[in-house]
Design an enzyme around this catalytic site. Structure first.
Site, PDB file in Angstrom:
ATOM      1  N   CYS A 171       1.193   1.840   4.723  1.00 39.95           N
ATOM      2  CA  CYS A 171       1.058   0.423   4.380  1.00 39.95           C
ATOM      3  C   CYS A 171      -0.347  -0.115   4.627  1.00 39.95           C
ATOM      4  O   CYS A 171      -0.555  -1.332   4.697  1.00 39.95           O
ATOM      5  CB  CYS A 171       2.082  -0.425   5.147  1.00 39.95           C
ATOM      6  SG  CYS A 171       3.785   0.092   4.848  1.00 39.95           S
TER       7      CYS A 171
ATOM      8  N   GLY B  85      12.362  -2.110  -3.371  1.00 40.77           N
ATOM      9  CA  GLY B  85      13.189  -2.630  -2.289  1.00 40.77           C
ATOM     10  C   GLY B  85      12.719  -2.240  -0.914  1.00 40.77           C
ATOM     11  O   GLY B  85      11.546  -2.413  -0.578  1.00 40.77           O
ATOM     12  N   LEU B  86      13.639  -1.697  -0.102  1.00 39.05           N
ATOM     13  CA  LEU B  86      13.311  -1.394   1.287  1.00 39.05           C
ATOM     14  C   LEU B  86      13.674   0.046   1.630  1.00 39.05           C
ATOM     15  O   LEU B  86      14.563   0.647   1.031  1.00 39.05           O
ATOM     16  CB  LEU B  86      13.998  -2.370   2.244  1.00 39.05           C
ATOM     17  CG  LEU B  86      15.518  -2.302   2.439  1.00 39.05           C
ATOM     18  CD1 LEU B  86      15.912  -1.257   3.471  1.00 39.05           C
ATOM     19  CD2 LEU B  86      16.054  -3.667   2.861  1.00 39.05           C
ATOM     20  N   ALA B  87      12.953   0.582   2.625  1.00 41.73           N
ATOM     21  CA  ALA B  87      13.192   1.942   3.114  1.00 41.73           C
ATOM     22  C   ALA B  87      13.305   1.894   4.628  1.00 41.73           C
ATOM     23  O   ALA B  87      12.387   1.424   5.312  1.00 41.73           O
ATOM     24  CB  ALA B  87      12.057   2.869   2.688  1.00 41.73           C
TER      25      ALA B  87
ATOM     26  N   THR C 139       3.120   4.454   0.999  1.00 45.80           N
ATOM     27  CA  THR C 139       4.150   4.789   1.971  1.00 45.80           C
ATOM     28  C   THR C 139       4.754   6.139   1.608  1.00 45.80           C
ATOM     29  O   THR C 139       4.469   6.715   0.557  1.00 45.80           O
ATOM     30  CB  THR C 139       5.241   3.710   2.053  1.00 45.80           C
ATOM     31  OG1 THR C 139       6.030   3.926   3.236  1.00 45.80           O
ATOM     32  CG2 THR C 139       6.156   3.733   0.833  1.00 45.80           C
TER      33      THR C 139
ATOM     34  N   ILE D 248       8.977  -2.574   3.176  1.00 45.37           N
ATOM     35  CA  ILE D 248       9.493  -3.322   2.035  1.00 45.37           C
ATOM     36  C   ILE D 248       8.382  -3.494   1.004  1.00 45.37           C
ATOM     37  O   ILE D 248       7.265  -3.893   1.341  1.00 45.37           O
ATOM     38  CB  ILE D 248      10.021  -4.706   2.469  1.00 45.37           C
ATOM     39  CG1 ILE D 248      11.203  -4.544   3.429  1.00 45.37           C
ATOM     40  CG2 ILE D 248      10.429  -5.539   1.261  1.00 45.37           C
ATOM     41  CD1 ILE D 248      11.688  -5.846   4.034  1.00 45.37           C
TER      42      ILE D 248
ATOM     43  N   GLU E  24       0.829  -1.196   0.000  1.00 46.81           N
ATOM     44  CA  GLU E  24       0.000   0.000   0.000  1.00 46.81           C
ATOM     45  C   GLU E  24       0.874   1.260   0.000  1.00 46.81           C
ATOM     46  O   GLU E  24       2.070   1.197  -0.248  1.00 46.81           O
ATOM     47  CB  GLU E  24      -0.936  -0.031   1.224  1.00 46.81           C
ATOM     48  CG  GLU E  24      -2.069  -1.044   1.120  1.00 46.81           C
ATOM     49  CD  GLU E  24      -3.121  -0.643   0.102  1.00 46.81           C
ATOM     50  OE1 GLU E  24      -3.147   0.524  -0.327  1.00 46.81           O
ATOM     51  OE2 GLU E  24      -3.944  -1.523  -0.273  1.00 46.81           O
TER      52      GLU E  24
END
Length: 286
Positions: A215, A197-199, A121, A185, A119
């Site tokens: 999210c 990827g990731l934050a 972000t 992620i 969702e």
């Protein structure tokens, strides 16, 4: 205004209705790959603010290049991009606008609908974003394994560098300290090539998260490394671990170095830094 893409790939779901705290996540997963170490080129822009649209386009360009290499049966080394973004909201393919606490026509920042899973972000200064563009054929062709392994990288960073015990929550994706989510992620995989990827929230101003339902989780919070360290500052255990209290720039650098180290170890990759300046980045044909 929501900016979208016409590309259509397979979505990796990142949320589920079942929520149960995992007691011992490290013992339930061993993501280290017992194979020969492979090379991974790393573009280091962790001190720079890069517009989301530019970085997104760059990722898709690299994915296209890797697919071409695979078609020609040529070597396809992994790639990692690390950077920060200007303030922006991003949504997944199936994200609902019900999780935006504002009219999209009057959004406080640009809003992009992307092809990743998950969702809405927020990305912004003080948040380290890692975009691994890797060939899962060289690791493990399992999307759930990949998500859990990205989580493992962050869990190890928080533990080894900041003495913060993080965990997973069953049914959800990300890294948590109690009810606070420190790392989000959301990924996409096309022909087993990953992107997005990731934050990790390091020194991030968390205010923009209050203008969305991060999210899509209404009853959970967002946290940052800086916020947690400030809470722990009076603790004897913390005082022994980190002296003196690092400033924002130091926290970003410390976190970046730890992320690179743990990513290298967890994915069994040899990191090769590839220098790129901001002017060079802007001259790239994205």
């Amino acid at each position: 205004m929501i900016l979208a893409t016409n590309l259509c790939f397979r979505t990796i779901p990142t949320t589920c209705t079942t929520v149960k705290q995992q007691k011992d996540p490290p013992h339930q997963l061993n993501p280290v790959i017992p194979t020969k170490t492979k090379a991974c080129e790393c573009f280091d822009l962790h001190k720079e603010l890069i517009p989301y649209e530019k970085a997104w386009s760059w990722q898709k360009q690299i994915v296209k290049q890797k697919k071409s290499l695979l078609q020609e049966h040529e070597d396809c080394p992994d790639t990692l991009i690390v950077l920060q973004h200007n303030p922006v909201y991003t949504m997944g393919t199936g994200s609902s606008e019900n999780f935006l606490n504002f009219d999209v026509k009057e959004a406080p920042f640009d809003v992009y609908r992307t092809e990743r899973g998950g969702e809405v972000t927020y990305h912004g200064p003080g948040q380290l974003v890692m975009y691994p563009i890797i060939n899962l054929r060289n690791h493990k062709m399992d999307l759930h394994w990949y998500l859990r392994t990205l989580e493992e990288v962050v869990i190890r960073v928080l533990s080894s560098t900041f003495s913060i015990k993080a965990s997973r929550i069953e049914g959800l994706t990300g890294v948590w300290i109690g009810n606070q989510k420190l790392a989000a992620i959301g990924v996409r995989v096309s022909k087993w090539i990953t992107y997005h990827g990731l934050a990790l929230n390091v020194t991030t101003d968390l205010t923009p998260f209050s203008w969305i339902v991060p999210c899509g989780l209404r009853h959970r919070q967002v946290g940052s490394i800086k916020g947690l360290l400030q809470e722990f500052q009076s603790s004897t255990q913390y005082a022994e671990a980190v002296k003196p209290f690092p400033d924002d720039y130091q926290l970003i650098d410390i976190s970046y170095k730890s992320l690179i180290k743990e990513f290298s170890e967890v994915f069994n990759l040899e990191i090769h830094q590839k220098a790129i300046t901001v002017p060079e980045f802007w001259r790239k044909d994205h």
